[in-house]
Write a protein that holds these residues in place. Structure first.
Motif, PDB file in Angstrom:
ATOM      1  N   GLN A 128     -27.063  15.721  44.586  1.00 57.11           N
ATOM      2  CA  GLN A 128     -27.891  16.762  43.977  1.00 57.11           C
ATOM      3  C   GLN A 128     -28.181  16.489  42.502  1.00 57.11           C
ATOM      4  O   GLN A 128     -29.075  17.096  41.926  1.00 57.11           O
ATOM      5  N   GLN A 166     -28.991  24.371  34.372  1.00 55.66           N
ATOM      6  CA  GLN A 166     -29.548  25.633  34.870  1.00 55.66           C
ATOM      7  C   GLN A 166     -29.443  25.757  36.393  1.00 55.66           C
ATOM      8  O   GLN A 166     -29.567  26.843  36.932  1.00 55.66           O
ATOM      9  N   ASP A 167     -29.230  24.643  37.075  1.00 56.80           N
ATOM     10  CA  ASP A 167     -29.180  24.616  38.533  1.00 56.80           C
ATOM     11  C   ASP A 167     -27.782  25.015  38.998  1.00 56.80           C
ATOM     12  O   ASP A 167     -26.788  24.416  38.603  1.00 56.80           O
ATOM     13  N   GLU A 168     -27.701  26.024  39.850  1.00 59.60           N
ATOM     14  CA  GLU A 168     -26.413  26.499  40.368  1.00 59.60           C
ATOM     15  C   GLU A 168     -25.642  25.397  41.095  1.00 59.60           C
ATOM     16  O   GLU A 168     -24.422  25.408  41.108  1.00 59.60           O
ATOM     17  N   ASN A 169     -26.362  24.447  41.692  1.00 61.79           N
ATOM     18  CA  ASN A 169     -25.710  23.372  42.449  1.00 61.79           C
ATOM     19  C   ASN A 169     -25.205  22.234  41.577  1.00 61.79           C
ATOM     20  O   ASN A 169     -24.469  21.371  42.056  1.00 61.79           O
ATOM     21  N   THR A 170     -25.633  22.186  40.315  1.00 64.89           N
ATOM     22  CA  THR A 170     -25.279  21.039  39.477  1.00 64.89           C
ATOM     23  C   THR A 170     -24.651  21.405  38.135  1.00 64.89           C
ATOM     24  O   THR A 170     -24.130  20.524  37.455  1.00 64.89           O
ATOM     25  N   LYS A 171     -24.691  22.657  37.753  1.00 64.48           N
ATOM     26  CA  LYS A 171     -24.263  23.014  36.392  1.00 64.48           C
ATOM     27  C   LYS A 171     -22.796  22.729  36.112  1.00 64.48           C
ATOM     28  O   LYS A 171     -22.417  22.563  34.955  1.00 64.48           O
ATOM     29  N   ASP A 172     -21.960  22.615  37.147  1.00 73.29           N
ATOM     30  CA  ASP A 172     -20.533  22.358  36.941  1.00 73.29           C
ATOM     31  C   ASP A 172     -20.141  20.898  37.176  1.00 73.29           C
ATOM     32  O   ASP A 172     -18.953  20.573  37.162  1.00 73.29           O
TER      33      ASP A 172
END
Length: 194
Positions: A128, A166-172
């Motif tokens: 992702q 900003q992307d929930e799938n990548t922010k961490d």
């Protein structure tokens, strides 16, 4: 049904079958470029994005307002079985600021006694993150020919798009792996050097 009518029906069926076979052949040739386009647009399968200097300038401006977050980049290198090269990243990991351009190097050496032309395939893990990993300049965009015993440093100029935060799938995500594999090119002329 008369003999002529049956012959015309068979001819019509044969033409439809031939046209269908040609259409399938055309789709077979179009499948690879279409899949490649799909992967580049969506980042599917960890496919990275190709960017321009203008894109990188915009990303740097966005990064300044994003607070200077950093991310670890791990560099991976491998070769196909039929490529007699040594291929390694110059550094295995580095920490980069999101949105800032960074330059990494890979080292390749032809260990054979003949010139070898190779092409690098690449991907990013986690998948992702591929849509946010942008390469401005890369050795993977062109074939590389190494003469016997030749060793070269190959640059990759890249940045990680600030939109990754900003992307929930990548922010961490804390680390991205950029992986290259060299394959022998179809144009590789394995003839002894003169």
């Amino acid at each position: 049904m008369t003999g002529i009518a049956l012959e015309q029906k068979n001819l019509k069926t044969g033409l439809f079958a031939f046209a269908g076979a040609l259409a399938m052949l055309g789709m077979g040739y179009a499948a690879v470029p279409l899949y490649d386009l799909f992967c580049r647009v969506t980042g599917f399968g960890g496919t990275t994005q190709q960017a321009t200097e203008a894109d990188a300038d915009l990303a740097e401006r966005m990064a300044l307002s994003a607070g200077g977050k950093s991310i670890s980049i791990r560099f991976d290198a491998s070769i196909a079985r039929d490529v007699p090269w040594t291929f390694t990243p110059e550094r295995s990991t580095e920490t980069v600021q999101i949105g800032q351009r960074d330059l990494a190097f890979y080292i390749a050496r032809n260990d054979s006694k003949v010139p070898i032309t190779g092409t690098a395939t690449f991907n990013v893990e986690p998948e992702q993150a591929g849509i946010y990993f942008n390469k401005i300049q890369c050795f993977c965009f062109t074939e590389q020919t190494l003469q016997p015993g030749e060793e070269v440093r190959m640059p990759v100029l890249f940045y990680v798009d600030p939109a990754i935060m900003q992307d929930e799938n990548t922010k961490d995500i804390e680390q991205i792996t950029l992986s290259y594999t060299f394959h022998k090119s179809e144009n590789s002329a394995e003839k002894p050097a003169s």
